[in-house]
Motif scaffolding. Structure first.
Motif, PDB file in Angstrom:
ATOM      1  N   VAL A 146      40.750  44.074  49.469  1.00 53.23           N
ATOM      2  CA  VAL A 146      40.329  42.943  48.640  1.00 53.23           C
ATOM      3  C   VAL A 146      39.434  42.022  49.458  1.00 53.23           C
ATOM      4  O   VAL A 146      39.581  41.905  50.680  1.00 53.23           O
ATOM      5  N   ALA A 147      38.512  41.374  48.778  1.00 54.47           N
ATOM      6  CA  ALA A 147      37.574  40.468  49.456  1.00 54.47           C
ATOM      7  C   ALA A 147      37.208  39.353  48.490  1.00 54.47           C
ATOM      8  O   ALA A 147      36.339  39.527  47.632  1.00 54.47           O
ATOM      9  N   GLU A 148      37.872  38.227  48.617  1.00 50.39           N
ATOM     10  CA  GLU A 148      37.600  37.088  47.735  1.00 50.39           C
ATOM     11  C   GLU A 148      36.460  36.250  48.307  1.00 50.39           C
ATOM     12  O   GLU A 148      36.606  35.630  49.361  1.00 50.39           O
ATOM     13  N   ASN A 149      35.336  36.254  47.616  1.00 50.38           N
ATOM     14  CA  ASN A 149      34.173  35.442  48.015  1.00 50.38           C
ATOM     15  C   ASN A 149      33.787  35.661  49.478  1.00 50.38           C
ATOM     16  O   ASN A 149      33.522  34.708  50.213  1.00 50.38           O
ATOM     17  N   LEU A 150      33.759  36.921  49.872  1.00 49.02           N
ATOM     18  CA  LEU A 150      33.377  37.279  51.236  1.00 49.02           C
ATOM     19  C   LEU A 150      31.928  37.735  51.330  1.00 49.02           C
ATOM     20  O   LEU A 150      31.212  37.383  52.266  1.00 49.02           O
ATOM     21  N   LEU A 151      31.470  38.532  50.352  1.00 51.92           N
ATOM     22  CA  LEU A 151      30.172  39.195  50.474  1.00 51.92           C
ATOM     23  C   LEU A 151      29.044  38.219  50.745  1.00 51.92           C
ATOM     24  O   LEU A 151      28.134  38.508  51.529  1.00 51.92           O
ATOM     25  N   GLU A 152      29.081  37.048  50.115  1.00 50.26           N
ATOM     26  CA  GLU A 152      27.987  36.089  50.296  1.00 50.26           C
ATOM     27  C   GLU A 152      27.964  35.470  51.686  1.00 50.26           C
ATOM     28  O   GLU A 152      27.018  34.774  52.051  1.00 50.26           O
ATOM     29  N   HIS A 153      29.012  35.724  52.486  1.00 50.11           N
ATOM     30  CA  HIS A 153      29.083  35.159  53.831  1.00 50.11           C
ATOM     31  C   HIS A 153      28.911  36.203  54.932  1.00 50.11           C
ATOM     32  O   HIS A 153      28.965  35.854  56.117  1.00 50.11           O
ATOM     33  N   THR A 154      28.735  37.463  54.579  1.00 50.46           N
ATOM     34  CA  THR A 154      28.608  38.497  55.603  1.00 50.46           C
ATOM     35  C   THR A 154      27.150  38.677  56.018  1.00 50.46           C
ATOM     36  O   THR A 154      26.235  38.521  55.212  1.00 50.46           O
ATOM     37  N   ALA A 155      26.971  39.047  57.274  1.00 46.27           N
ATOM     38  CA  ALA A 155      25.612  39.220  57.801  1.00 46.27           C
ATOM     39  C   ALA A 155      24.967  40.483  57.243  1.00 46.27           C
ATOM     40  O   ALA A 155      23.761  40.523  57.003  1.00 46.27           O
ATOM     41  N   PHE A 194      38.255  45.742  45.736  1.00 45.40           N
ATOM     42  CA  PHE A 194      38.130  44.664  44.752  1.00 45.40           C
ATOM     43  C   PHE A 194      37.533  43.447  45.438  1.00 45.40           C
ATOM     44  O   PHE A 194      38.087  42.932  46.401  1.00 45.40           O
ATOM     45  N   ALA A 195      36.378  43.000  44.932  1.00 49.06           N
ATOM     46  CA  ALA A 195      35.696  41.851  45.530  1.00 49.06           C
ATOM     47  C   ALA A 195      35.298  40.856  44.450  1.00 49.06           C
ATOM     48  O   ALA A 195      34.962  41.241  43.325  1.00 49.06           O
ATOM     49  N   THR A 196      35.339  39.592  44.796  1.00 55.83           N
ATOM     50  CA  THR A 196      34.778  38.551  43.939  1.00 55.83           C
ATOM     51  C   THR A 196      33.612  37.917  44.693  1.00 55.83           C
ATOM     52  O   THR A 196      33.631  37.813  45.919  1.00 55.83           O
ATOM     53  N   THR A 197      32.605  37.529  43.944  1.00 53.78           N
ATOM     54  CA  THR A 197      31.451  36.887  44.585  1.00 53.78           C
ATOM     55  C   THR A 197      30.780  35.944  43.595  1.00 53.78           C
ATOM     56  O   THR A 197      30.723  36.224  42.389  1.00 53.78           O
ATOM     57  N   TRP A 198      30.275  34.830  44.087  1.00 55.70           N
ATOM     58  CA  TRP A 198      29.576  33.873  43.238  1.00 55.70           C
ATOM     59  C   TRP A 198      28.203  34.426  42.870  1.00 55.70           C
ATOM     60  O   TRP A 198      27.527  35.055  43.685  1.00 55.70           O
ATOM     61  N   GLY A 209      26.494  33.945  34.435  1.00 54.78           N
ATOM     62  CA  GLY A 209      27.821  33.372  34.623  1.00 54.78           C
ATOM     63  C   GLY A 209      28.068  32.976  36.067  1.00 54.78           C
ATOM     64  O   GLY A 209      27.312  33.326  36.973  1.00 54.78           O
ATOM     65  N   PRO A 210      29.158  32.241  36.329  1.00 54.37           N
ATOM     66  CA  PRO A 210      29.392  31.721  37.678  1.00 54.37           C
ATOM     67  C   PRO A 210      29.888  32.742  38.700  1.00 54.37           C
ATOM     68  O   PRO A 210      29.551  32.656  39.871  1.00 54.37           O
ATOM     69  N   VAL A 211      30.690  33.708  38.259  1.00 52.54           N
ATOM     70  CA  VAL A 211      31.369  34.608  39.199  1.00 52.54           C
ATOM     71  C   VAL A 211      31.284  36.040  38.686  1.00 52.54           C
ATOM     72  O   VAL A 211      31.334  36.291  37.483  1.00 52.54           O
ATOM     73  N   LEU A 212      31.178  36.977  39.635  1.00 51.95           N
ATOM     74  CA  LEU A 212      31.213  38.403  39.312  1.00 51.95           C
ATOM     75  C   LEU A 212      32.381  39.049  40.051  1.00 51.95           C
ATOM     76  O   LEU A 212      32.642  38.725  41.214  1.00 51.95           O
ATOM     77  N   HIS A 213      33.064  39.947  39.364  1.00 49.02           N
ATOM     78  CA  HIS A 213      34.127  40.733  39.985  1.00 49.02           C
ATOM     79  C   HIS A 213      33.666  42.171  40.135  1.00 49.02           C
ATOM     80  O   HIS A 213      33.108  42.753  39.201  1.00 49.02           O
TER      81      HIS A 213
END
Length: 335
Positions: free
Chosen positions: A188-197, A217-221, A323-327
């Motif tokens: 799982v990765a909650e709002n991680l992708l937007e912070h990875t290099a 399973f990941a969530t991202t803004w 929309g604000p968030v994608l899963h």
């Protein structure tokens, strides 16, 4: 749960020493600090490794005389570069993180089914204060949380210790995971992708450590959201060219926006096509009460309208775009 560590660089077998791990293949050395192994290949972009460890030691000393909430407040008191309004908002999010995690683990049937498997092993990428990790541990799952920020792992460990729940922690980069192939049932990765290099590499590493039929399973803004950008609360940031967005945030908020890279629906789809995952869905979330606790009445009305129309075919595709968030739910193919 005994962690099956490998070298994050070459994936070779590690030699376990009293206070560190050593890789005979590439001669890399990874210390164990405050009971947590540090497998980082590169540092947190906001702070160098030495200063991060020093900050973690200060938090560790305070943890013996503080509960979790007090420890979070202490963290922000020794982080003066963060504006007070943002610190208050981040603290509130930390307090609500477990309830939010419980909701996330129940919202999609594919994720829920994996969590209910006997002997499920869960890896939480970018665990921060451990909310999602604790939600998984409450169900008796074998859990391990990783983060590039060593200081946050001390706070997350305090949260689970206060709740008398078992979990393991490792400091590492999501792009270079120190785990053997096919180790976990659910990543799982909650709002991680937007912070990875390296976003694609992070997803590919999740694929590598998943067992066949395992779920990522990941969530991202959403970059193109019509709502305010969640990190800095400014409208329309994602519609600007990235370089201009960084300058605009610095001008308006006085904080760096160099290490946030939101993805649009189209960018996320392209990214997934470049990975080894072949069964992927990009879904719309349902927001929990914990996530709505600190929003205005006008924003709450907007969320209620969103919940009513998000499953209508026409609006569903529009909300994926704006929309604000994608899963993101990806299943690793069986052998």
């Amino acid at each position: 749960m005994e962690a099956e560590y490998c070298c994050p660089r070459c994936k070779g077998t590690l030699t376990s020493l009293t206070d560190s791990y050593h890789c005979p293949a590439c001669r890399a050395h990874y210390p164990i600090i405050l009971g947590i192994p540090d497998f980082r290949v590169f540092p947190d972009p906001y702070i160098d490794i030495v200063e991060d460890r020093r900050k973690a030691e200060r938090i560790f000393e305070r943890a013996s005389v503080s509960d979790f909430s007090t420890l979070v407040d202490y963290y922000w008191s020794i982080t003066p570069d963060t504006p007070s309004e943002m610190a208050r908002r981040f603290s509130a999010q930390a307090v609500n993180a477990v309830e939010r995690g419980r909701h996330l683990l129940n919202v999609h049937s594919t994720v829920k089914a994996k969590l209910e498997e006997p002997d499920a092993r869960v890896l939480d990428l970018g665990t921060r204060t451990g909310g999602l990790l604790m939600a998984a541990a409450e169900r008796g799952r074998k859990t391990i949380g990783i983060d590039i920020a060593f200081r946050w792992l001390i706070i997350a460990r305090k949260r689970l210790e206060d709740a008398n729940l078992p979990a393991m922690f490792a400091c590492c980069c999501a792009e270079f995971l120190p785990f053997r192939n096919e180790t976990f049932t659910l990543v799982v990765a909650e709002n991680l992708l937007e912070h990875t290099a390296r976003q694609q590499q992070s997803i590919e590493e999740a694929h590598r450590v998943l067992k066949p039929d395992g779920v990522f399973f990941a969530t991202t803004w959403n970059r193109l959201t019509l709502a305010p950008e969640p990190h800095v609360r400014l409208w329309g940031i994602g519609w600007l060219p990235r370089k201009l967005a960084k300058r605009y945030v610095k001008f308006r908020k006085g904080v760096s926006y160099d290490y946030v890279r939101l993805l649009s629906l189209f960018e996320l789809r392209h990214l997934l096509r470049c990975t080894l995952f072949r069964r992927c869905e990009i879904l719309l979330p349902t927001f929990s009460e914990a996530e709505l606790a600190n929003i205005s009445s006008a924003q709450r009305l907007a969320v209620e309208l969103y919940h009513r129309i998000k499953d209508w075919p026409l609006f569903r595709e529009l909300l994926r775009i704006f929309g604000p968030v994608l899963h993101l739910v990806c299943v690793r193919e069986p052998r």
